[in-house]
Design an enzyme around this catalytic site. Sequence first.
Site, PDB file in Angstrom:
ATOM      1  N   HIS A  22       0.763  -0.955  -0.053  1.00 39.88           N
ATOM      2  CA  HIS A  22       0.078  -0.558   0.203  1.00 39.88           C
ATOM      3  C   HIS A  22       0.945   1.529   0.760  1.00 39.88           C
ATOM      4  O   HIS A  22       0.282   1.886  -0.788  1.00 39.88           O
ATOM      5  CB  HIS A  22      -0.691   0.447   1.458  1.00 39.88           C
ATOM      6  CG  HIS A  22      -1.725  -1.370   1.077  1.00 39.88           C
ATOM      7  ND1 HIS A  22      -2.215  -1.557   2.005  1.00 39.88           N
ATOM      8  CD2 HIS A  22      -2.760  -1.575   0.594  1.00 39.88           C
ATOM      9  CE1 HIS A  22      -3.141  -2.689   2.278  1.00 39.88           C
ATOM     10  NE2 HIS A  22      -3.456  -2.428   1.088  1.00 39.88           N
ATOM     11  N   LYS A  46     -17.362  -6.554   7.506  1.00 36.23           N
ATOM     12  CA  LYS A  46     -16.365  -7.614   7.889  1.00 36.23           C
ATOM     13  C   LYS A  46     -16.352  -7.181   9.534  1.00 36.23           C
ATOM     14  O   LYS A  46     -16.285  -6.063   9.416  1.00 36.23           O
ATOM     15  CB  LYS A  46     -14.617  -6.723   7.606  1.00 36.23           C
ATOM     16  CG  LYS A  46     -15.063  -6.986   5.429  1.00 36.23           C
ATOM     17  CD  LYS A  46     -13.311  -7.160   5.480  1.00 36.23           C
ATOM     18  CE  LYS A  46     -13.370  -7.317   4.203  1.00 36.23           C
ATOM     19  NZ  LYS A  46     -12.489  -6.074   3.553  1.00 36.23           N
ATOM     20  N   ARG A  95      -1.731  -6.621  -7.778  1.00 34.31           N
ATOM     21  CA  ARG A  95      -0.645  -7.253  -7.610  1.00 34.31           C
ATOM     22  C   ARG A  95      -0.565  -8.591  -8.903  1.00 34.31           C
ATOM     23  O   ARG A  95       1.054  -8.648  -9.115  1.00 34.31           O
ATOM     24  CB  ARG A  95      -0.456  -7.458  -6.563  1.00 34.31           C
ATOM     25  CG  ARG A  95      -0.113  -6.315  -5.236  1.00 34.31           C
ATOM     26  CD  ARG A  95      -0.996  -7.571  -3.954  1.00 34.31           C
ATOM     27  NE  ARG A  95      -2.454  -7.211  -4.398  1.00 34.31           N
ATOM     28  CZ  ARG A  95      -3.209  -8.079  -3.343  1.00 34.31           C
ATOM     29  NH1 ARG A  95      -2.596  -7.556  -1.946  1.00 34.31           N
ATOM     30  NH2 ARG A  95      -4.699  -7.359  -3.484  1.00 34.31           N
ATOM     31  N   SER A 133      -2.587  -7.532   3.035  1.00 32.23           N
ATOM     32  CA  SER A 133      -3.297  -7.567   4.494  1.00 32.23           C
ATOM     33  C   SER A 133      -3.462  -8.786   5.498  1.00 32.23           C
ATOM     34  O   SER A 133      -3.256  -9.067   6.392  1.00 32.23           O
ATOM     35  CB  SER A 133      -4.573  -6.660   4.848  1.00 32.23           C
ATOM     36  OG  SER A 133      -4.282  -5.030   3.986  1.00 32.23           O
TER      37      SER A 133
HETATM   38  P1  ADP Z   1      -9.961  -3.881  -0.325  1.00 32.53           P
HETATM   39  O1  ADP Z   1     -10.357  -4.902   0.544  1.00 32.53           O
HETATM   40  O2  ADP Z   1     -10.658  -2.372  -1.054  1.00 32.53           O
HETATM   41  O3  ADP Z   1      -9.106  -4.692  -1.199  1.00 32.53           O
HETATM   42  P2  ADP Z   1      -6.789  -3.214   0.596  1.00 32.53           P
HETATM   43  O4  ADP Z   1      -7.210  -2.769   1.820  1.00 32.53           O
HETATM   44  O5  ADP Z   1      -6.961  -5.358   0.695  1.00 32.53           O
HETATM   45  O6  ADP Z   1      -8.561  -3.078   0.837  1.00 32.53           O
HETATM   46  O7  ADP Z   1      -6.445  -2.513  -1.040  1.00 32.53           O
HETATM   47  C1  ADP Z   1      -6.769  -1.663  -0.702  1.00 32.53           C
HETATM   48  C2  ADP Z   1      -6.272  -1.597  -2.782  1.00 32.53           C
HETATM   49  O8  ADP Z   1      -4.503  -1.900  -2.393  1.00 32.53           O
HETATM   50  C3  ADP Z   1      -6.004  -2.586  -3.842  1.00 32.53           C
HETATM   51  O9  ADP Z   1      -6.612  -1.466  -5.077  1.00 32.53           O
HETATM   52  C4  ADP Z   1      -5.500  -3.676  -3.780  1.00 32.53           C
HETATM   53  O10 ADP Z   1      -5.312  -4.694  -4.902  1.00 32.53           O
HETATM   54  C5  ADP Z   1      -4.048  -3.057  -3.164  1.00 32.53           C
HETATM   55  N1  ADP Z   1      -2.963  -3.533  -2.795  1.00 32.53           N
HETATM   56  C6  ADP Z   1      -3.532  -4.304  -1.783  1.00 32.53           C
HETATM   57  N2  ADP Z   1      -2.452  -5.101  -1.472  1.00 32.53           N
HETATM   58  C7  ADP Z   1      -0.873  -4.384  -2.574  1.00 32.53           C
HETATM   59  C8  ADP Z   1       0.414  -4.675  -2.623  1.00 32.53           C
HETATM   60  N3  ADP Z   1       1.045  -5.598  -2.280  1.00 32.53           N
HETATM   61  N4  ADP Z   1       0.801  -3.839  -3.937  1.00 32.53           N
HETATM   62  C9  ADP Z   1       0.136  -3.474  -4.504  1.00 32.53           C
HETATM   63  N5  ADP Z   1      -1.273  -2.741  -4.556  1.00 32.53           N
HETATM   64  C10 ADP Z   1      -2.042  -3.533  -2.943  1.00 32.53           C
END
Ligand code: ADP
Length: 167
Positions: A22, A46, A95, A133
């Site tokens: 992120h 969630k 990703r 996450s």
């Molecule tokens: P959501 O529940 O909307 O997927 P996340 O917090 O998991 O929320 O992710 C938010 C955004 O960041 C999404 O677009 C996800 O694809 C991206 N994201 C999550 N992890 C990574 C990572 N390791 N590298 C790049 N983008 C990421």
Amino acid sequence: MSSQTPRVAIYPGSFDPLTNGHVDIIERGARIFDAIIVAILANVEKTPLFTENERITIIRDVFKANKNVQVEAFSGLLVDYAQLKKATVLVRGLRAVSDFEYEFQMALMNRHLAPGLETVFMMPDEKYTYISSRLIKEVFTLGGEITGLVPAVVEDKLRAKQKAKKK
Ligand code: ADP
């Protein structure tokens, strides 16, 4: 094309917790857009590990030196929130191919709802492409090493939570 209007982007997500993937995307966005708003989805379905406020505090702390990174929570339709913030861009991270289908659907649905709002996909440095996450929480709970995968403040807070739980 030149424009006086600042280009505001929104980076929505759960960020439970913030990972270095992120962070990488936020830094890339902050270099391109005048402002990037990290928008934490207040998701009632969630049960998050970190509360909304904890997540806000963590991300603000990590980006305290970046004046064009803002952090807020939001609920309701993302396109309504974007309009409220006068944002014209949605940033999402990609990703792997596995992210694509869901992200593609979301982007087209958001375009249907708000044609003027453009979704921009960004790829993180390849060393972060396997981080999520969910996996961070799982590995940490099982005693695995997560140093370098999340900001130090996230690791500290995870340890504090674990300690509080053991008491
Ligand atoms: P959501 O529940 O909307 O997927 P996340 O917090 O998991 O929320 O992710 C938010 C955004 O960041 C999404 O677009 C996800 O694809 C991206 N994201 C999550 N992890 C990574 C990572 N390791 N590298 C790049 N983008 C990421």
